[in-house]
Structure formats: C-alpha cells, structure tokens
Design a protein around this motif. Sequence first.
Motif, PDB file in Angstrom:
ATOM      1  N   VAL A  67       0.833  -1.202   0.000  1.00 22.85           N
ATOM      2  CA  VAL A  67       0.000   0.000   0.000  1.00 22.85           C
ATOM      3  C   VAL A  67       0.870   1.256   0.000  1.00 22.85           C
ATOM      4  CG1 VAL A  67      -1.688   1.330   1.343  1.00 22.85           C
ATOM      5  CG2 VAL A  67      -1.950  -1.147   1.104  1.00 22.85           C
ATOM      6  N   LEU A  68       1.908   1.282   0.851  1.00 22.27           N
ATOM      7  CA  LEU A  68       2.813   2.438   0.904  1.00 22.27           C
ATOM      8  C   LEU A  68       3.502   2.639  -0.441  1.00 22.27           C
ATOM      9  CD1 LEU A  68       4.310   4.709   2.408  1.00 22.27           C
ATOM     10  CD2 LEU A  68       6.005   2.988   3.071  1.00 22.27           C
ATOM     11  N   LEU A  69       3.981   1.569  -1.031  1.00 24.05           N
ATOM     12  CA  LEU A  69       4.657   1.692  -2.326  1.00 24.05           C
ATOM     13  C   LEU A  69       3.702   2.146  -3.424  1.00 24.05           C
ATOM     14  CD1 LEU A  69       7.123  -1.261  -2.199  1.00 24.05           C
ATOM     15  CD2 LEU A  69       7.692   1.131  -2.500  1.00 24.05           C
ATOM     16  N   LYS A  70       2.470   1.681  -3.386  1.00 21.82           N
ATOM     17  CA  LYS A  70       1.477   2.132  -4.369  1.00 21.82           C
ATOM     18  C   LYS A  70       1.195   3.616  -4.213  1.00 21.82           C
ATOM     19  CE  LYS A  70      -0.874  -2.138  -5.512  1.00 21.82           C
ATOM     20  NZ  LYS A  70      -2.101  -2.909  -5.489  1.00 21.82           N
ATOM     21  N   GLN A  71       1.077   4.074  -2.957  1.00 19.92           N
ATOM     22  CA  GLN A  71       0.866   5.503  -2.705  1.00 19.92           C
ATOM     23  C   GLN A  71       2.061   6.312  -3.204  1.00 19.92           C
ATOM     24  OE1 GLN A  71       0.345   5.545   1.540  1.00 19.92           O
ATOM     25  NE2 GLN A  71      -1.875   5.408   1.409  1.00 19.92           N
TER      26      GLN A  71
END
Length: 133
Positions: A67-71
């Motif tokens: 999720v962090l990497l997608k953001q």
Amino acid sequence: MQLKVSQSYVLVLDKPSDELRRLESQLVRLQCPVVITNSASQMMLRVSQSPPSLVILVGVDRRWSEVLLKQLRTVTNARHTTIVTLTDRHAPSWLHQEENPGFDGFLVKPLTGDVLVSLVQSALARQSVGSAT
C-alpha cells in the motif's frame, strides 16, 4: 564527479545512524541535494510537496507495504521517480519478481561511490526521458 540536478533531489527514508550519515555524505559529495526522512508519513508529506528523482528506502527489518509503495508510486509517477530499497549485506531481503511490491531495484549496503553515482545518474536519466514524453 558533479551531477547536474536541476530542481531534483534524492529522498532517503531511514532511522538516524552512522550508515545514514555516510550515505548522506556521499550524496552531498556528488553535489546531489538530499532529504532525509525518518518515517513513512514524513516521506509522503515531502514527496507530495515535491517528488524526488530517487527514493531510497533503507532497512533490513522493515517490510515495505504494498500500500505504501502504491501511494508513493501514485504521487511520484508523473515525475518518473526511481524507487529502490537498500538492505543489509548480512541479511538481504530479496523478493521473487512476482512478490515485488513495486521497487525499481534492490541494493545491498554499503553502497560504493560508483554504485551510488550510477544509481543517481540512472534516476536522473529516467526522470528526464519520462518528462520529455
């Protein structure tokens, strides 16, 4: 070697340490602007204000969430930011390609000057080619 960095910088996410100071020192010697953040929320705030050309996520014990990497990728994609993770040489945390949550590369510390120069130059080239399209 001096690098041309026009309105760009390298963002590093890591806890304060001697290794972080060495990495920061190497980047400064390259005359490459560097911003250090100590948390994912600090990093996302800085990136949303001004996307960097290169993000280096440091930490062997951290599991960078998908999720962090997608953001991060969503916020930086227009700038074609390169995102890499830097792990400890004694315990590299390599992922199988199908498990890669979105990193452009995986590195093992300590980074040599030559590898760092190549990494920064590659990130700048990617950014300039991406902005030209």
